[in-house]
Design an enzyme around this catalytic site. Structure first.
Site, PDB file in Angstrom:
ATOM      1  N   ARG A 251       1.686  -3.451  -4.776  1.00 12.75           N
ATOM      2  CA  ARG A 251       1.626  -3.438  -3.316  1.00 12.75           C
ATOM      3  C   ARG A 251       0.175  -3.520  -2.879  1.00 12.75           C
ATOM      4  O   ARG A 251      -0.752  -3.297  -3.663  1.00 12.75           O
ATOM      5  CB  ARG A 251       2.291  -2.194  -2.736  1.00 12.75           C
ATOM      6  N   HIS A 252      -0.025  -3.861  -1.593  1.00 16.29           N
ATOM      7  CA  HIS A 252      -1.364  -3.970  -1.041  1.00 16.29           C
ATOM      8  C   HIS A 252      -1.786  -2.613  -0.487  1.00 16.29           C
ATOM      9  O   HIS A 252      -0.970  -1.906   0.105  1.00 16.29           O
ATOM     10  CB  HIS A 252      -1.380  -5.033   0.063  1.00 16.29           C
ATOM     11  N   PRO A 253      -3.047  -2.238  -0.634  1.00 15.81           N
ATOM     12  CA  PRO A 253      -3.457  -0.907  -0.183  1.00 15.81           C
ATOM     13  C   PRO A 253      -3.531  -0.749   1.328  1.00 15.81           C
ATOM     14  O   PRO A 253      -3.489   0.378   1.825  1.00 15.81           O
ATOM     15  CB  PRO A 253      -4.839  -0.729  -0.823  1.00 15.81           C
ATOM     16  N   SER A 254      -3.648  -1.854   2.072  1.00 12.36           N
ATOM     17  CA  SER A 254      -3.847  -1.710   3.514  1.00 12.36           C
ATOM     18  C   SER A 254      -2.967  -2.618   4.358  1.00 12.36           C
ATOM     19  O   SER A 254      -3.105  -2.636   5.577  1.00 12.36           O
ATOM     20  CB  SER A 254      -5.320  -1.962   3.869  1.00 12.36           C
ATOM     21  N   PHE A 258       3.774  -5.535   1.886  1.00 15.04           N
ATOM     22  CA  PHE A 258       3.050  -6.610   1.209  1.00 15.04           C
ATOM     23  C   PHE A 258       3.094  -6.244  -0.266  1.00 15.04           C
ATOM     24  O   PHE A 258       2.132  -5.754  -0.830  1.00 15.04           O
ATOM     25  CB  PHE A 258       1.610  -6.639   1.720  1.00 15.04           C
TER      26      PHE A 258
END
Length: 906
Positions: A251-254, A258
């Site tokens: 997953r995307h951190p921000s 996503f």
């Protein structure tokens, strides 16, 4: 689906394929010449990009060995697919930059080049006299590009580095993987590849700078720098908030959602990067409540509450298959995609449509599939068929003729056959030996003797046949040496298919004559005299053995034949008629590599780097993880030795690694992961041989004698008199396969008491089934709570090693080696190697073989004469001779002697 090699290989001859081979790429760098000194991955990846953009790349390689990656698998028909995938479209010339003649050639190359690219450790080019300062002074328009581990400045500059090292030091591993799990290496060699890409970018920028200013510059790229450069928001997050990023899975951190998700039949990725896409996603997933939930109203809130949100999305996705969701999400414009395996990537219609799966038509191995060039340029073609990677020294004649035809290209060089990729690891003959051959050749040409007619004309096999026939018929040592050298050189130059032709010729043309054998046998029956016996022996011996002996007169004869047998070994299953050729080579090698010819050498940090690199490459028992790991294995409480043969002076036959400790080791992890010791004298009283690696596949099955370990122990005793115990900590590579084989009678080897407990514990129908249940549970739980399995496996391990139930004695090849060297089976160790390999091969078991220096000869003689295997009392208890009724041949015959040997009374 694309395959690594097309199923229908081109049936045309090599010469026909050469005429029809693809033309070099035409691109924006056409007209630019790059001299490529790089090897393995980072540098070759850079120069491949430059070649894909139209540059002419001349790969300068070490004579005899070439780029190290020529020896890296996977192999196709004996050639490295790895090397081929990184070196398409290049030319190759082999030059020794320490040779005056080859340096003259190299200087001519530099004078005509626009760019030189190297990935040596900083300082190496300066030692060779080709550092940036000198080259810039002598070739002011030459761009110099260097890709190294840590760059040409800074405190780490002189350190060695590999991809794994810079992935670790550059932080990328610390943010890869899942929370709470150990750091994970990125699946591709991103440390090398990014360095190659940034170097290629730097070269293009330098070319533009030179075009504008007329000035050449140096491009200095460090693998570590490249890893820092791609850390993306991990750096910006730390700079802005002080937060140290960690692994967060897929997953995307921000940005949320996503990430990767699981559908009903597989995994997929959804990238809803803004509020509108999130609303469309909720609509497609039929999650109206989620779209209205204030906890998910903005991206920041979704990121704060990602776990709750992912639960909602995950439950919805599991109601349909990946393909269904991709269609639905694509229809509403939500970015998404499947998580493809490699085969699906190569078969993806988008990948195929973009010409990202191309083919190199290699005449030696056939069509080879590889990744295309992702840079698509209008005005330039992007051909689907590429020029294949060169064979070592393939373009020598053409390059030398182009540089300076009269001064640099003697006729003998122009007609020298090219060297096949699969032979790239062969040793390079000393220059003095080659000069001696040329002196003999001049003497022959100037005298009455003549070289064989037709030796320089016709197909490979026709030339090989002429040389072989001439060598077998020649009785003069001078002419025989020259012909032998020419035949060896011809074999070294052969393609994979040509080598197979040569071996087939040996199996037929130089086989024993059945009629001659019959006549000699009849004579011996009628009169069994010594003369008739000698005639029969001569008739039975294949003429190819004499051919091999004569080929061995050449400077590189031994190395060539060893590599030929290595190639032969992989052909035997498909070509069983070649077994007699293999048997003849093995028979000869048994004499040529007799223990009396071998030299034992200590390996330490001052050993030449070329040998140390081979230690890393050849380590077959416990892999060496780069130079730092190697340094630890050569520390003051460790010893490493290698056996060498005079005909292969720079290529070890066997590496032996030793740990100096204070007790018999029962686990491998403390040995290979122990911290480095401080300064001071070694206090150890025990030497543990924990890794013994055979470095020459072509010598597989050839005995180097039965007292190799004793010689190493003697050297250690001389250096460290306080050593009292000499033991191994050895793998049991066939143990798990033996247990799981249907041919193994598990009930025969288990005691009645253990078998009954297994049945009672598992409720299985048979001890075999119960044992399998216990093994599966233990493997899942890490073997920590497996007392019953431990009892069973230790007993089975002891019987496996001793060869109980086998008419041929010990089943295990490692056991046969150590028992033949005079050791005894001292102890079977539980949970000794919990690496993937250790579990896969032996359920974590390892064994100590004890070398009692006073008993080695007696143990060896007993084993050689098929007497009982030497075991300790503890191992005898595990074997349980009283209960066993089906003793192995190695334990049978003189039961009283066996019991006395192992110290156990019935």
């Amino acid at each position: 689906m694309p395959k690594a090699v097309a199923e229908n290989a081109d049936p045309r001859s090599d010469s026909q394929q050469q005429v029809l081979r693809p033309q070099p790429i035409v691109g924006p760098l056409s007209g630019i010449t790059v001299v490529d000194l790089t090897r393995v991955l980072a540098g070759p990846y850079c120069t491949m990009v430059l070649a894909d953009l139209g540059a002419r790349v001349i790969k300068v390689e070490q004579p005899g060995t070439g780029d190290d990656s020529r020896a890296y698998g996977p192999f196709l028909k004996g050639a490295s697919a790895y090397f081929s995938s990184l070196n398409r479209g290049k030319e190759s010339i082999a030059l020794d930059l320490k040779s005056k003649q080859d340096r003259a050639v190299f200087d001519q190359l530099l004078a005509r080049a626009d760019v030189v690219v190297e990935n040596y450790r900083p300082g190496t080019m300066e030692k060779l006299g080709y550092g940036w300062d000198k080259l810039h002074a002598s070739h002011p328009r030459l761009i110099y590009a260097a890709a190294s581990g840590f760059g040409h400045s800074g405190p780490y500059s002189k350190r060695a580095a590999y991809d794994m090292v810079v992935q670790a030091m550059g932080g990328i591993m610390s943010i890869t993987g899942h929370p709470g799990q150990p750091p994970v290496r990125v699946g591709s060699s991103i440390g090398d590849i990014t360095a190659g890409l940034f170097t290629a970018i730097g070269v293009n920028a330098a070319l533009l700078h030179r075009a504008v200013s007329g000035e050449a510059i140096k491009v200095d790229v460090a693998m570590l720098d490249c890893q820092v450069a791609i850390l993306e928001n991990a750096i910006s997050r730390y700079a802005a908030t002080g937060e140290i990023a960690g692994p967060i899975g897929a997953r995307h951190p921000s940005i949320t959602p996503f990430a990767g998700f699981e559908a009903a039949d597989g995994y997929m990725v959804i990238a809803a990067g803004n509020d509108q896409l999130f609303l469309k996603l909720c609509e497609a997933l039929a999650l109206p409540d989620v779209s209205k939930d204030n906890r998910y109203a903005t991206n920041a809130l979704r990121t704060d509450n990602w776990q709750l949100l992912f639960g909602e999305i995950g439950r919805a996705l599991k109601t349909r298959k990946v393909a269904d969701w991709l269609t639905m999400l694509d229809r509403v414009g939500v970015p998404c995609g499947p998580i493809n395996t490699i085969d699906k990537v190569l078969d993806d219609p988008q990948v195929v449509a973009r010409n990202m799966v191309v083919t190199a038509e290699d005449p030696a191995i056939g069509p080879l599939v590889m990744a295309g060039n992702p840079i698509k340029l209008s005005g330039f073609a992007d051909p689907s068929t590429r020029v294949p990677a060169p064979r070592l020294d393939q373009d020598r004649a053409a390059i030398l003729a182009e540089i300076k035809p009269t001064a640099l290209v003697p006729v003998s060089v122009q007609t020298t056959p090219v060297i096949a990729p699969a032979m790239s690891t062969w040793s390079n003959a000393p220059r003095s030996a080659l000069q001696f051959i040329e002196q003999l050749r001049l003497a022959i040409v100037g005298g009455s003797s003549q070289l064989p007619k037709g030796a320089d004309r016709g197909s490979f096999i026709e030339r090989a046949r002429v040389h072989a026939d001439a060598l077998m018929s020649e009785r003069g040592e001078v002419l025989g040496t020259v012909i032998s050298h020419d035949l060896v050189r011809l074999v070294r130059s052969a393609t994979s298919s040509e080598r197979l032709e040569f071996l087939s010729m040996l199996s037929k043309r130089f086989a024993p004559d059945p009629k001659a054998i019959s006549v000699a046998a009849d004579r011996w029956r009628l009169e069994p005299s010594e003369a008739n016996r000698a005639s029969l022996a001569a008739a039975v011996e294949a003429p190819r053995q004499e051919l091999f002996r004569r080929m061995n007169m050449a400077p590189e004869g031994t190395a060539t034949l060893v590599k030929l047998r290595e190639y032969l070994a992989v052909q035997l299953d498909a070509n069983p008629a070649l077994h007699p050729v293999d048997a003849d080579l093995k028979h000869l090698f048994g004499s040529w590599f007799n223990r009396g010819f071998l030299e034992l050498k200590r390996i330490d940090w001052n050993t030449p780097a070329a040998i140390l690199e081979k230690l890393i490459a050849y380590e077959a028992v416990h892999a060496i993880d780069g130079w730092d790991d190697l340094r630890r294995r050569l520390a003051s409480d460790r010893r490493c030795f290698a056996f060498f043969h005079p005909a292969l002076p720079d290529d070890p036959l066997v590496f032996i690694e030793v740990a100096l400790v204070n007790q018999l080791s029962d686990r491998i992890e403390p040995i290979i992961r122990a911290p480095a010791p401080g300064d001071g004298d070694i206090k150890a009283n025990t030497a543990v041989f924990y890794s013994i690696s055979n470095c020459q596949p072509g010598l597989r099955g050839v005995s180097f004698g039965n007292f190799l370990i004793k010689q190493v122990a003697a050297d250690l005793m001389h250096e460290l008199p306080q050593l009292k115990t000499f033991s191994t900590l050895s793998p049991m590579p066939g143990f798990r396969a033996w247990i799981e084989s249907p041919e193994t009678d598990i009930e025969f080897h288990l005691s009645r008491e253990i078998a009954a407990r297994i049945l009672d514990s598992t409720k299985a129908m048979t001890p075999r089934e119960g044992l399998a249940q216990l093994a599966r549970k233990a493997e899942a739980d890490g073997y920590g709570q497996a007392g019953l399995l431990r009892e069973a496996y230790l007993r089975l391990g002891a019987r496996y090693l001793a060869g109980v139930g086998s008419v041929r004695g010990p089943r295990d090849a490692v056991a046969r080696f150590h028992l033949g060297n005079g050791a005894r089976i001292e102890r079977v160790n539980w949970m000794a190697d919990l690496s993937r390999k250790g579990i896969r091969e032996a359920h974590g078991l390892m064994v100590n073989y004890l070398y009692d220096l006073a008993s080695i000869e007696a143990n060896h003689e007993a084993f050689a004469n098929r007497r009982p295997v030497a075991v300790s009392k503890a191992v005898a208890e595990l074997i349980d001779l009283v209960e066993t009724t089906g003793l192995s041949r190695s334990l049978m015959g003189q039961v009283d002697a066996a019991i006395n040997l192992i110290g156990r009374k019935p």
